[in-house]
Enzyme design. Structure first.
Site, PDB file in Angstrom:
ATOM      1  N   ASP A  14       0.852  -1.188   0.000  1.00 40.54           N
ATOM      2  CA  ASP A  14       0.000   0.000   0.000  1.00 40.54           C
ATOM      3  C   ASP A  14       0.889   1.240   0.000  1.00 40.54           C
ATOM      4  O   ASP A  14       1.697   1.441   0.903  1.00 40.54           O
ATOM      5  CB  ASP A  14      -0.881  -0.029   1.262  1.00 40.54           C
ATOM      6  CG  ASP A  14      -1.916   1.072   1.257  1.00 40.54           C
ATOM      7  OD1 ASP A  14      -2.138   1.684   0.193  1.00 40.54           O
ATOM      8  OD2 ASP A  14      -2.501   1.316   2.329  1.00 40.54           O
ATOM      9  N   ASP A 108      -3.072   2.432  -5.936  1.00 37.02           N
ATOM     10  CA  ASP A 108      -1.970   2.451  -4.965  1.00 37.02           C
ATOM     11  C   ASP A 108      -1.919   1.248  -4.036  1.00 37.02           C
ATOM     12  O   ASP A 108      -1.229   1.268  -3.036  1.00 37.02           O
ATOM     13  CB  ASP A 108      -2.009   3.746  -4.156  1.00 37.02           C
ATOM     14  CG  ASP A 108      -3.077   3.709  -3.077  1.00 37.02           C
ATOM     15  OD1 ASP A 108      -4.180   3.221  -3.361  1.00 37.02           O
ATOM     16  OD2 ASP A 108      -2.804   4.164  -1.966  1.00 37.02           O
ATOM     17  N   GLU A 109      -2.640   0.209  -4.369  1.00 35.93           N
ATOM     18  CA  GLU A 109      -2.672  -0.964  -3.488  1.00 35.93           C
ATOM     19  C   GLU A 109      -2.727  -2.229  -4.323  1.00 35.93           C
ATOM     20  O   GLU A 109      -3.423  -2.265  -5.337  1.00 35.93           O
ATOM     21  CB  GLU A 109      -3.981  -0.968  -2.702  1.00 35.93           C
ATOM     22  CG  GLU A 109      -3.961  -0.308  -1.375  1.00 35.93           C
ATOM     23  CD  GLU A 109      -5.337  -0.421  -0.751  1.00 35.93           C
ATOM     24  OE1 GLU A 109      -5.709  -1.521  -0.333  1.00 35.93           O
ATOM     25  OE2 GLU A 109      -6.041   0.605  -0.704  1.00 35.93           O
TER      26      GLU A 109
HETATM   27 MG   LIG Z   1      -2.520   3.959   0.169  1.00 37.13          MG
END
Ligand SMILES: [Mg+2]
Length: 368
Positions: A14, A108-109
């Site tokens: 993350d 973003d993950e």
């Molecule tokens: Mg994040």
């Protein structure tokens, strides 16, 4: 066969305050300052906050005016999704150096299954470290990671030592880790469910575990069974690199914000045609039509309608989208319109799902 399903080494990566960190990386003037990506106007919404802003209590999904009240020096910048996508692709390439089993959750993950990996490294913990280091060196941003036996625990763990940290929950630690966990951290437990659980005296995983499957199903429906399993370390959802399409969409961002309905209808027509093309290419149709409206202040609205039959035809898509457009007044001028179709007739593999649920958790004994 059963062990193959259960014995996984999963990393959840993350990125830290992703949008805000990208803006600070690209613009040195913004570094070290409280920053919100999103709209600061009356109707604006914060879509990401830098750590400097979080100190003041600024959070994503917070109305811009409220964020400004909390932090008078807060700097607002417009999101640049193309740039975030570009960096996200760069990061994804790094993941592929280690494994092809990468399941992105958002820009973003992602989940990575490194049980078997291209480096032949038996330690998921060390792989996570390497990946974070590589991201930092090649992209210039920090990431956090959670490492464990399944996606659920890995995801919870990635939050533990954020930012720029990681946490491993070893197989033998999973049960205790889950028992100590506040139920609000359980995936799928939102505000409403949390309140309900608290009211029932269920505050931690341990409390949750003390309830029978029948009790949980009665009170939480299908999710009840999920909670029952997850708190026992049973989460057999695999990392799915080629996630089955759940929806198909076409959308358009306008160079000038538009407020005239005639223009909107015109645009919707071409969007519906494009969506029809994509549906034909993918040989699918679907039943739920969703109209997506992003306003000039970047706030987002979606309106959906489920039809009694499957459609893929541009005319019907357009008619339904029009209906949704007229359903409610527009808040202000519009910068993006999109139509998506979900509830697709791709045929879920129900049998396979059932088999997975029946597999028992296996005590794991291997290097982590
Ligand atoms: Mg994040």
């Amino acid at each position: 066969m059963e062990e193959e399903v259960a014995q996984r080494k999963i990393i959840h990566v993350d990125m830290d305050a992703f949008y805000a960190s990208v803006e600070q990386m690209d613009n040195p003037d913004l570094r070290g300052k409280p920053l919100a990506v999103g709209g600061g106007g009356k109707r604006g919404v914060v879509s990401a906050a830098s750590y400097e802003a979080r100190v003041f209590g600024v959070r994503s999904a917070m109305p811009g005016f409220k964020a400004r009240k909390l932090c008078s020096d807060l700097i607002f910048v417009r999101p640049r999704f193309d740039r975030y996508k570009e960096i996200s692709d760069q990061i994804r390439k790094i993941f592929f150096d280690y494994t092809d089993l990468v399941e992105p959750l958002s820009l973003d993950e992602a989940y990575l299954d490194v049980t078997e990996n291209k480096k032949g490294n038996p330690s998921a913990t060390l792989i996570a470290k390497e990946i974070r280091q590589q991201i930092f060196e090649e992209v210039g941003l920090t990431a956090s990671a959670g490492i464990s036996i399944n996606k659920f625990v890995a995801k919870v763990a990635s939050d533990y030592n954020k930012p720029n940290g990681q946490k491993t929950v070893n197989p033998e630690e999973v049960v205790e880790f889950l028992e100590d966990l506040d139920v609000k951290k359980f995936y799928g437990v939102g505000k409403v469910t949390r309140a309900k659980m608290y009211q029932m005296g269920i505050y931690t995983g341990k409390d949750l575990k003390s309830k029978s499957e029948e009790f949980l199903t009665q009170n939480f429906g299908k999710s009840g069974k999920h909670y029952y399993q997850i708190v026992r370390g049973i989460h057999l959802s695999e990392v799915k690199p080629n996630r089955q399409r759940k929806s198909l969409a076409a959308e358009r961002t306008f160079s000038d914000n538009i407020s005239s309905e005639i223009y909107m209808l015109e645009r919707l027509e071409s969007i519906a045609e494009e969506l029809q093309k994509r549906l034909k290419n993918n040989k699918v149709s679907g039943r739920t039509v969703t109209l997506k409206i992003r306003y000039s202040d970047f706030s987002l609205q979606t309106r959906s309608k489920t039809l009694p039959y499957f459609v893929s035809d541009a005319d019907i898509l357009l008619e339904t989208a029009k209906e949704l457009l007229y359903q409610d007044t527009m808040k202000n001028s519009v910068r993006l319109l999109g139509i998506s179709l979900s509830n697709l007739n791709t045929g879920k593999d129900k049998k396979k799902q059932k088999e997975k649920e029946e597999v028992e958790i296996v005590q794991l004994r291997f290097d982590f």
